[in-house]
Every structure is written in C-alpha cells, then in structure tokens.
Design an enzyme around this catalytic site. Structure first.
Site, PDB file in Angstrom:
ATOM      1  N   LEU A   1      -4.195   5.315  -9.346  1.00 52.81           N
ATOM      2  CA  LEU A   1      -3.583   6.093 -10.426  1.00 52.81           C
ATOM      3  C   LEU A   1      -2.185   5.537 -10.744  1.00 52.81           C
ATOM      4  O   LEU A   1      -1.884   5.195 -11.881  1.00 52.81           O
ATOM      5  CB  LEU A   1      -3.500   7.571 -10.022  1.00 52.81           C
ATOM      6  CG  LEU A   1      -2.861   8.510 -11.045  1.00 52.81           C
ATOM      7  CD1 LEU A   1      -3.696   8.586 -12.321  1.00 52.81           C
ATOM      8  CD2 LEU A   1      -2.681   9.920 -10.469  1.00 52.81           C
ATOM      9  N   THR A   2      -1.342   5.417  -9.712  1.00 56.58           N
ATOM     10  CA  THR A   2       0.055   5.002  -9.897  1.00 56.58           C
ATOM     11  C   THR A   2       0.149   3.574 -10.430  1.00 56.58           C
ATOM     12  O   THR A   2      -0.629   2.703 -10.028  1.00 56.58           O
ATOM     13  CB  THR A   2       0.790   5.094  -8.542  1.00 56.58           C
ATOM     14  OG1 THR A   2       0.645   6.411  -8.030  1.00 56.58           O
ATOM     15  CG2 THR A   2       2.272   4.762  -8.682  1.00 56.58           C
ATOM     16  N   GLU A   3       1.108   3.351 -11.305  1.00 60.05           N
ATOM     17  CA  GLU A   3       1.376   2.000 -11.822  1.00 60.05           C
ATOM     18  C   GLU A   3       2.836   1.648 -11.539  1.00 60.05           C
ATOM     19  O   GLU A   3       3.634   2.544 -11.228  1.00 60.05           O
ATOM     20  CB  GLU A   3       1.098   1.976 -13.337  1.00 60.05           C
ATOM     21  CG  GLU A   3      -0.354   2.320 -13.635  1.00 60.05           C
ATOM     22  CD  GLU A   3      -0.739   2.096 -15.087  1.00 60.05           C
ATOM     23  OE1 GLU A   3       0.153   1.822 -15.923  1.00 60.05           O
ATOM     24  OE2 GLU A   3      -1.955   2.192 -15.365  1.00 60.05           O
TER      25      GLU A   3
ATOM     26  N   SER B   1       5.366   9.465 -11.141  1.00 57.04           N
ATOM     27  CA  SER B   1       5.303  10.921 -11.310  1.00 57.04           C
ATOM     28  C   SER B   1       4.714  11.323 -12.656  1.00 57.04           C
ATOM     29  O   SER B   1       4.214  12.432 -12.799  1.00 57.04           O
ATOM     30  CB  SER B   1       6.710  11.527 -11.182  1.00 57.04           C
ATOM     31  OG  SER B   1       7.248  11.226  -9.917  1.00 57.04           O
TER      32      SER B   1
ATOM     33  N   ILE C   1      -1.337   1.409  -3.719  1.00 56.11           N
ATOM     34  CA  ILE C   1      -2.663   1.987  -3.579  1.00 56.11           C
ATOM     35  C   ILE C   1      -3.149   1.874  -2.127  1.00 56.11           C
ATOM     36  O   ILE C   1      -3.398   0.765  -1.621  1.00 56.11           O
ATOM     37  CB  ILE C   1      -3.663   1.308  -4.548  1.00 56.11           C
ATOM     38  CG1 ILE C   1      -3.109   1.357  -5.986  1.00 56.11           C
ATOM     39  CG2 ILE C   1      -5.044   1.958  -4.444  1.00 56.11           C
ATOM     40  CD1 ILE C   1      -2.737   2.752  -6.495  1.00 56.11           C
ATOM     41  N   THR C   2      -3.275   3.026  -1.483  1.00 58.47           N
ATOM     42  CA  THR C   2      -3.734   3.083  -0.091  1.00 58.47           C
ATOM     43  C   THR C   2      -5.162   2.547   0.012  1.00 58.47           C
ATOM     44  O   THR C   2      -6.004   2.866  -0.841  1.00 58.47           O
ATOM     45  CB  THR C   2      -3.669   4.541   0.418  1.00 58.47           C
ATOM     46  OG1 THR C   2      -2.326   5.000   0.257  1.00 58.47           O
ATOM     47  CG2 THR C   2      -4.079   4.653   1.881  1.00 58.47           C
TER      48      THR C   2
ATOM     49  N   LEU D   1      -6.106  14.953  -6.763  1.00 61.33           N
ATOM     50  CA  LEU D   1      -4.834  15.017  -6.029  1.00 61.33           C
ATOM     51  C   LEU D   1      -4.643  16.376  -5.388  1.00 61.33           C
ATOM     52  O   LEU D   1      -4.133  16.489  -4.275  1.00 61.33           O
ATOM     53  CB  LEU D   1      -3.659  14.711  -6.968  1.00 61.33           C
ATOM     54  CG  LEU D   1      -3.539  13.247  -7.404  1.00 61.33           C
ATOM     55  CD1 LEU D   1      -2.462  13.095  -8.470  1.00 61.33           C
ATOM     56  CD2 LEU D   1      -3.216  12.345  -6.213  1.00 61.33           C
TER      57      LEU D   1
ATOM     58  N   GLY E   1      17.990  11.890  21.831  1.00 61.10           N
ATOM     59  CA  GLY E   1      19.147  10.996  21.896  1.00 61.10           C
ATOM     60  C   GLY E   1      18.758   9.591  21.477  1.00 61.10           C
ATOM     61  O   GLY E   1      17.977   9.403  20.528  1.00 61.10           O
TER      62      GLY E   1
ATOM     63  N   GLU F   1       1.382  11.789  -3.575  1.00 61.22           N
ATOM     64  CA  GLU F   1       0.666  13.028  -3.928  1.00 61.22           C
ATOM     65  C   GLU F   1       1.619  14.059  -4.536  1.00 61.22           C
ATOM     66  O   GLU F   1       1.513  15.253  -4.282  1.00 61.22           O
ATOM     67  CB  GLU F   1       0.009  13.645  -2.684  1.00 61.22           C
ATOM     68  CG  GLU F   1      -0.828  12.688  -1.881  1.00 61.22           C
ATOM     69  CD  GLU F   1      -2.235  12.552  -2.406  1.00 61.22           C
ATOM     70  OE1 GLU F   1      -2.613  13.353  -3.282  1.00 61.22           O
ATOM     71  OE2 GLU F   1      -2.927  11.642  -1.944  1.00 61.22           O
TER      72      GLU F   1
HETATM   73  C1  LIG Z   1       2.679   4.536   1.173  1.00 64.25           C
HETATM   74  C2  LIG Z   1       2.265   5.025  -0.177  1.00 64.25           C
HETATM   75  C3  LIG Z   1       0.916   5.160  -0.485  1.00 64.25           C
HETATM   76  C4  LIG Z   1       0.511   5.558  -1.767  1.00 64.25           C
HETATM   77  N1  LIG Z   1      -0.836   5.653  -2.062  1.00 64.25           N
HETATM   78  C5  LIG Z   1      -1.219   5.872  -3.363  1.00 64.25           C
HETATM   79  C6  LIG Z   1      -2.609   5.816  -3.728  1.00 64.25           C
HETATM   80  O1  LIG Z   1      -3.493   5.629  -2.879  1.00 64.25           O
HETATM   81  N2  LIG Z   1      -2.939   5.962  -5.039  1.00 64.25           N
HETATM   82  C7  LIG Z   1      -2.001   6.167  -6.017  1.00 64.25           C
HETATM   83  O2  LIG Z   1      -2.377   6.266  -7.179  1.00 64.25           O
HETATM   84  N3  LIG Z   1      -0.679   6.234  -5.691  1.00 64.25           N
HETATM   85  C8  LIG Z   1      -0.270   6.097  -4.399  1.00 64.25           C
HETATM   86  N4  LIG Z   1       1.072   6.151  -4.053  1.00 64.25           N
HETATM   87  C9  LIG Z   1       2.069   6.315  -5.122  1.00 64.25           C
HETATM   88  C10 LIG Z   1       2.733   7.673  -5.148  1.00 64.25           C
HETATM   89  O3  LIG Z   1       1.822   8.655  -5.555  1.00 64.25           O
HETATM   90  C11 LIG Z   1       3.959   7.559  -6.090  1.00 64.25           C
HETATM   91  O4  LIG Z   1       4.915   6.766  -5.402  1.00 64.25           O
HETATM   92  C12 LIG Z   1       4.536   8.906  -6.468  1.00 64.25           C
HETATM   93  O5  LIG Z   1       3.700   9.572  -7.377  1.00 64.25           O
HETATM   94  C13 LIG Z   1       5.940   8.779  -7.094  1.00 64.25           C
HETATM   95  O6  LIG Z   1       5.952   7.820  -8.098  1.00 64.25           O
HETATM   96  P1  LIG Z   1       7.102   6.701  -8.091  1.00 64.25           P
HETATM   97  O7  LIG Z   1       7.186   6.080  -6.752  1.00 64.25           O
HETATM   98  O8  LIG Z   1       6.833   5.819  -9.258  1.00 64.25           O
HETATM   99  O9  LIG Z   1       8.463   7.488  -8.313  1.00 64.25           O
HETATM  100  P2  LIG Z   1       9.051   7.981  -9.714  1.00 64.25           P
HETATM  101  O10 LIG Z   1       8.042   8.760 -10.465  1.00 64.25           O
HETATM  102  O11 LIG Z   1       9.727   6.842 -10.388  1.00 64.25           O
HETATM  103  O12 LIG Z   1      10.163   9.005  -9.200  1.00 64.25           O
HETATM  104  C14 LIG Z   1      11.437   8.586  -8.662  1.00 64.25           C
HETATM  105  C15 LIG Z   1      12.270   9.843  -8.403  1.00 64.25           C
HETATM  106  O13 LIG Z   1      12.524  10.515  -9.643  1.00 64.25           O
HETATM  107  C16 LIG Z   1      12.109  11.870  -9.529  1.00 64.25           C
HETATM  108  N5  LIG Z   1      11.649  12.359 -10.832  1.00 64.25           N
HETATM  109  C17 LIG Z   1      10.731  11.816 -11.677  1.00 64.25           C
HETATM  110  N6  LIG Z   1      10.565  12.587 -12.754  1.00 64.25           N
HETATM  111  C18 LIG Z   1      11.397  13.645 -12.599  1.00 64.25           C
HETATM  112  C19 LIG Z   1      11.667  14.829 -13.355  1.00 64.25           C
HETATM  113  N7  LIG Z   1      11.025  15.108 -14.498  1.00 64.25           N
HETATM  114  N8  LIG Z   1      12.564  15.710 -12.876  1.00 64.25           N
HETATM  115  C20 LIG Z   1      13.186  15.486 -11.707  1.00 64.25           C
HETATM  116  N9  LIG Z   1      12.964  14.404 -10.923  1.00 64.25           N
HETATM  117  C21 LIG Z   1      12.092  13.505 -11.371  1.00 64.25           C
HETATM  118  C22 LIG Z   1      10.979  11.831  -8.516  1.00 64.25           C
HETATM  119  O14 LIG Z   1      10.735  13.109  -7.961  1.00 64.25           O
HETATM  120  C23 LIG Z   1      11.545  10.841  -7.504  1.00 64.25           C
HETATM  121  O15 LIG Z   1      12.472  11.484  -6.673  1.00 64.25           O
HETATM  122  C24 LIG Z   1       1.494   5.837  -2.757  1.00 64.25           C
HETATM  123  C25 LIG Z   1       2.869   5.734  -2.423  1.00 64.25           C
HETATM  124  C26 LIG Z   1       3.246   5.348  -1.152  1.00 64.25           C
HETATM  125  C27 LIG Z   1       4.710   5.239  -0.816  1.00 64.25           C
END
Ligand SMILES: Cc1cc2nc3c(=O)[nH]c(=O)nc-3n(C[C@H](O)[C@H](O)[C@H](O)COP(=O)(O)OP(=O)(O)OC[C@H]3O[C@@H](n4cnc5c(N)ncnc54)[C@H](O)[C@@H]3O)c2cc1C
Length: 396
Positions: free
Chosen positions: A143-145, A150, A175-176, A251, A351, A375
């Site tokens: 899903l994530t790009e 978010s 992507i896990t 999700l 500690g 998630e």
């Molecule tokens: C180890 C790992 C495994 C993962 N596995 C998967 C997977 O299997 N499949 C998949 O699709 N994704 C996966 N993800 C991705 C994960 O779901 C995303 O990292 C997550 O949704 C956040 O997106 P981002 O990292 O782009 O952060 P961003 O969306 O860029 O957010 C950065 C910060 O801005 C904040 N923010 C954004 N919008 C707002 C708003 N409107 N108001 C206030 N704050 C805001 C966020 O809360 C965050 O603190 C994985 C991530 C990790 C680290």
C-alpha cells in the site's frame, strides 16, 4: 476466617485474573504458540536481530502454518477458523518473542490473506489461500509508497487496462515480507478508483529489493516493490472492492492483532525488569527493594494488564461482530504507546545492561518504534478518534 482467605492467591503474572476470561481452548492455543516461540525464536532472535537477517523465514513460515497461525481467524481454504481472541493471544505470544515474527504473521494473515479472503474471487481464494495458510507461499501487502504513507489516497501506482489485461506501473515502499513473497497484494489507482491486484512474484517487471540499514524490526524482511509494466490477466484484480475501503479494512484487521501484540513486547520487558530488580544489588540490597524501582514496576504492571484487558475487550467485540474501526484505533494508539513506555522504563531498571542485546529490552523498544508508525501512526489514530469525538475531520 477472613473473606480474603477464600480468595485465589495474587498471581504476579496475571494480577487482574484476566486468564479467568479464557476457556481451555484459548489457553491451549496460547501455550502452544508460547512454547513454539520459546523453542524456535527466543534462542536465535538476538543473533538475527544483530545480523539484520532472518535466514530461516521460510522454515518459520511453514512451522507457523503447521500451528494454524497464518490466517488464523479466517475460515475455510485451510485456515484455522480461530476466534479473534485466540488470534490475539497468538499475536501477543509471538510479539513477546519479537515484533518481527508477529509482523510476518500479521502481514501474511491479516493483510495479504485477509484481502484475498474478503475481496477475492472463488478462484483466487482456491488458488492462493491454502498454500498461504500452510506457510508454503509467503504474501506481502503493498500500500505505502515513497511519497504516500499516511495518505494513501494519493498513491501513484497505476493499473491501466490493455485489452482484457491490466498493466501495472509504480513503486511501493516499506513492504514487510516483500523480497521473500511468492505473491503480493498491490493496491493501485485505476480509472474506476483504487483496486487491489494479486501479483505473483515471478511476474515479468516485478521485483522486490530488500531495504537495509534499519535499526528497528531487524528480524523482519522489509522491501521495496518495483512494478515496471507488470502485465496481469483480467482476473488478477480483487473483484469485490473498489476504493480505499479495501486496504483500510485489511489494516483494521491487522491493527487489531497489534493491539494484542504490543502487549507481548511489553510483557517481555516487564518480566525482564522484575527478574533483574530482584537479583541486582546496589547499596547492599536488591534494587527491587527500593521504592523508586517498585513505583516503576507497579506502573508498568498497571499499564501492561490494562492493555491486555483492553485487547481482550476488543477481541470479544470482534468475535461478536461489533468492533468498529475507531475502537481499533483506540486500542492501537493506547497499547503501542504504553508498550513503548514500559520498554523504556524497563531499560532504566536494567541500567547499562538495558542497552545490551543480551537482554530483550532494547530490541523490543526499537522494534516498537516501527509498530508505532506502521498500520497508522499515533497521529493518524489520534485524528481518527478526534474525528469520531467531535465530528470534525482534521486530516487535511
Ligand atoms: C518496518 C516497517 C514495515 C512496514 N510494512 C508495511 C507493509 O507491509 N505494507 C505497507 O503498505 N506499508 C508498510 N509500512 C509503511 C507504514 O505503514 C508507513 O510508514 C506509515 O503509514 C507512515 O507513512 P510514512 O512513513 O510515509 O510517514 P508520513 O505519512 O510521511 O508521516 C510522517 C509524520 O507526519 C505525520 N502526519 C502525516 N499526516 C499528518 C496529519 N494530517 N496530521 C498530523 N500529522 C501528520 C505522521 O503521523 C508522521 O508522524 C511499514 C513501515 C515500517 C517502518
């Protein structure tokens, strides 16, 4: 005889008596998963974590399949058909070993399999689910790009019709299970809106390079997905859903498992801290005898068992078909946040030893940094609840 002499003894491992809510089958499932994790994960996980590799992931997947832990709360097609509470108990035990192992199971069962089970055609279910339930085929969920986390509505991955085929182009990030997956559920924009596609990993134009240099979830495979003119037949699309509702409902299911799982990481840190506090001596006595240490342990116990009780409550609602996504957000927000706090406090009790991989505490604490973000970040769940409480949408 006083009233309290008739009461069951206080159990430090279950101070609220939450086990009374579980039946014999729940307890048997919990013990089986706990025993498996003790044999197959705990002796090796520090080594995997240190090397940043999970070399036995395929073996583990097959063993987890043998336990019925993959797609555990789904029915039919080789899935165990367990209750939501039983699935939650398994998540807790797996994450007490390591969040990476729980992530493997969550992504396989609650994201990839759940998507096919809920939105797939009968043919797709028959083709993929039995092998995935057995752990023979590992699945991932894209899903994530790189530029859309978010806010997945803005995703750029695009599926275009070409005759009866679909042609997919784009990139997914974080992507896990990606590099080890035999099948990827990929979400893409189409002319009709966001659709899900079942992409066999061998498809020409599909690749999944592993992401290195992570300092969290090191015993887990995380990858990019590259889709470069990936041509799929018409029946590769998940027919039963269009729009973000598809990925969001997957999700929600996975987040529910995290509500339980995070308490597993917290339990491991709490137990480590209690044992350490009873044996480590300073100023001529065990540090567990100092009031400041006891205050920490008491606060950790309170949050740990409140969190487990909350998970159980949500599990019973899910089993009754009454669990709302906002309630899942409530649980994920609280339990992951409190689990990190418990791990950090446990680290102070240990500690200097708290930073060593000889103990599980720092490993769990760094793992939970990912769990806090994936998630749905803390902020997203605050916004979900904020909207539900006020009726005002503060996302944009
Ligand atoms: C180890 C790992 C495994 C993962 N596995 C998967 C997977 O299997 N499949 C998949 O699709 N994704 C996966 N993800 C991705 C994960 O779901 C995303 O990292 C997550 O949704 C956040 O997106 P981002 O990292 O782009 O952060 P961003 O969306 O860029 O957010 C950065 C910060 O801005 C904040 N923010 C954004 N919008 C707002 C708003 N409107 N108001 C206030 N704050 C805001 C966020 O809360 C965050 O603190 C994985 C991530 C990790 C680290």
């Amino acid at each position: 005889m006083s009233a309290s002499s008739k009461l069951p003894p206080f159990d430090p491992a279950d101070p609220l008596g939450i086990d009374d809510l579980l039946d014999a089958e729940d307890l048997a499932i919990r013990d089986t998963v706990r025993g498996w994790a003790a044999d197959r994960v705990l002796p090796y996980v520090a080594e995997w974590y240190e090397s940043g590799e999970l070399p036995v992931i395929r073996e583990l997947a097959r063993e987890l399949g043998g336990l019925g832990a993959l797609g555990m709360s789904l029915s039919g097609y080789g899935c165990a058909g367990a209750s939501a509470v039983q699935y939650g108990l398994a998540c807790l035990e797996l994450e007490a070993a390591d969040s990476g192992i729980r992530s493997l199971v969550s992504v396989q069962g609650s994201l990839a399999m759940y998507a096919v089970h809920r939105f797939g055609s009968e043919e797709q279910k028959r083709q993929w689910l039995p092998g995935m339930a057995a752990g023979e085929v590992i699945g991932c969920f894209g899903l994530t790009e790189p530029d859309h986390g978010s806010d997945p509505a803005g995703m750029r991955t695009y599926a275009k019709r070409d005759g009866s085929d679909w042609v997919l182009n784009g990139r997914k990030m974080w992507i896990t299970n990606g590099s080890v997956a035999g099948v990827a559920v990929v979400w893409a924009q189409t002319e009709e809106g966001i659709r899900g596609f079942v992409v066999p990993a061998g498809s020409p134009g599909f690749s999944a390079p592993e992401i290195k240099h992570k300092w969290s979830l090191r015993a887990s495979v995380t990858s990019e997905l590259v889709l470069d003119d990936v041509r799929l037949p018409a029946d590769a699309v998940l027919p039963e859903v269009t729009g973000l509702r598809g990925p969001l409902s997957c999700l929600s299911h996975a987040r529910y498992g995290i509500v339980w799982g995070a308490m597993g990481a917290a339990r491991s840190c709490f137990e480590t801290a209690v044992e350490y506090a009873k044996s480590r001596e300073q100023f001529g006595r065990p540090i567990g005898g100092f009031q400041l240490t006891q205050a920490k342990l008491a606060d950790m116990a309170v949050e740990l068992h409140k969190g487990i009780l909350l998970a159980h409550h949500l599990g019973r609602r899910m089993d009754a078909g009454r669990l709302r996504p906002e309630q899942v957000s409530f649980g994920k927000l609280n339990n992951v946040r409190e689990a990190i706090e418990i791990c950090r406090t446990a680290r102070t009790v240990l500690g200097a030893n708290g930073i060593s991989l000889e103990y599980p505490v720092m490993r769990h604490a760094t793992n939970l940094e990912s769990v806090l973000t994936y998630e749905g970040t803390v902020e997203m769940h605050q916004l979900v609840l904020g909207k539900a409480l006020t009726g005002l949408d503060a996302f944009r």
